[in-house]
Design an enzyme around this catalytic site. Structure first.
Site, short mmCIF file in Angstrom:
data_model
loop_
_atom_site.label_atom_id
_atom_site.label_comp_id
_atom_site.label_asym_id
_atom_site.label_seq_id
_atom_site.Cartn_x
_atom_site.Cartn_y
_atom_site.Cartn_z
N LYS A 1 0.56 -0.97 0.29
CA LYS A 1 -0.72 -0.03 0.21
C LYS A 1 1.27 1.35 0.33
O LYS A 1 0.42 2.35 -0.85
CB LYS A 1 -0.89 -0.42 1.14
CG LYS A 1 -1.51 0.90 0.85
CD LYS A 1 -3.00 1.21 0.17
CE LYS A 1 -3.42 2.31 0.07
NZ LYS A 1 -4.78 2.82 1.39
N LYS B 1 0.12 12.30 5.36
CA LYS B 1 0.15 11.28 6.63
C LYS B 1 0.94 9.92 5.77
O LYS B 1 1.86 9.48 6.89
CB LYS B 1 -1.05 10.30 7.76
CG LYS B 1 -0.65 9.55 8.46
CD LYS B 1 -0.87 8.37 7.79
CE LYS B 1 -2.27 7.86 7.78
NZ LYS B 1 -3.26 6.59 7.48
#
Length: 309
Positions: A171, A239
């Site tokens: 990811k 983030k």
């Protein structure tokens, strides 16, 4: 796999709510928890049971999905979940968090006789709503096979990519490429617009060239229409860029372009675009270049007000 397992879902945000809703549509018994109870109550009207805490979800469900914002939030949820979870359960975390932190959580759950999978997903809000997400899962293969039918109720493609933390590594790789592609789109189209070109015409040319890219094809029309409602917010991409750099430090891999893009996205957040879609990162370059990427004659983008004005 048991045929009548009770499922749990913790975290009903932009992604989590439609994911949980799709489990209900597939006919599964579902217990949900969300920090803001109103979201959970919406699913209660569609057949879900609302829990008062993650620990209560653990007491009622045998397969539990998590989808919360960051590493700290997952840790807080798991602190509670561990107090109630049943031995033999499986937890699949669809959040994007630190791979190292995920592996540490897996060890804590293993001590309770529970298997923990990292199962981040791709597809943003649209994929979550339409049950077309792609899941990349790391962890025990038997646990993966147990949860796979439930993942397929929320998505269309499910990959077991290796051991603990490997789903998250995939990811992060995907989002690294996506973030840098967004920055390339921003630079290319701000330059083209400042030169007086039609962005739509440039996109048409790109679609017939080696530079064709589905992310640009999806995001540029939103930029042209100035529609930055979040499918995946800029603050969460920022983030994730931080997680990429943490992983790179652990693995001793230099990521210079990623580090720069994180700073640029941070500047766009400072301008007030953090809650918008990450395509809004283009607004920083638009402001610096004095042009807005829209159709029609190029017109200057107003400079932000000076502090105190």
């Amino acid at each position: 796999m048991p045929q009548l397992e009770n499922l749990g879902f913790i975290g009903l945000g932009i992604m989590g709510f439609p994911m949980a809703e799709n489990l209900l549509k597939a006919g599964h018994a579902l217990t949900v928890y969300n920090r803001t109870r109103q979201k959970a109550e919406e699913l209660a009207r569609r057949g879900a049971t609302v829990a008062a805490s993650p620990a209560e979800v653990g007491r009622q469900a045998q397969v539990i999905f998590l989808c919360v914002g960051d590493t700290q939030a997952v840790g807080e949820v798991c602190d509670s979940l561990l107090q109630g979870i049943q031995r033999g359960s499986v937890v699949a975390d669809a959040s994007t968090i630190s791979p190292a932190a995920s592996r540490a959580l897996a060890t804590r759950f293993q001590e309770k006789g529970v298997l923990f999978l990292d199962a981040p997903c791709s597809g943003s809000k649209t994929g979550a709503t339409n049950a077309t997400l792609t899941f990349m899962v790391g962890g025990d293969k038997a646990a993966f096979e147990r949860v796979q039918p439930y993942l397929l109720a929320m998505g269309k493609k499910v990959f077991h990519v290796g051991g603990q933390g490997m789903g998250l590594q995939v990811k992060l790789t995907q989002n690294l490429i996506g973030a840098l592609t967004c920055q390339a789109m921003s630079e290319g189209f701000v330059l083209a617009r400042k030169a007086g070109l039609s962005p739509s015409l440039v996109l048409e040319v790109l679609q017939a060239s080696v530079a064709r890219n589905p992310l640009i094809e999806a995001k540029l029309p939103l930029v042209l229409e100035r529609r930055f409602d979040p499918h995946f917010s800029l603050k969460w991409m920022h983030k994730d860029l931080g997680l990429m750099l943490e992983s790179a430090q652990d693995l001793q891999v230099p990521l210079p372009a990623t580090a720069l893009v994180r700073e640029l996205f941070g500047a766009a957040i400072a301008m007030g675009h953090g809650e918008e879609d990450f395509a809004a990162a283009i607004t920083l370059l638009e402001t610096l270049a004095g042009v807005e990427v829209t159709e029609g004659p190029p017109h200057p983008k107003p400079a932000p007000p000076a502090p105190g004005n």
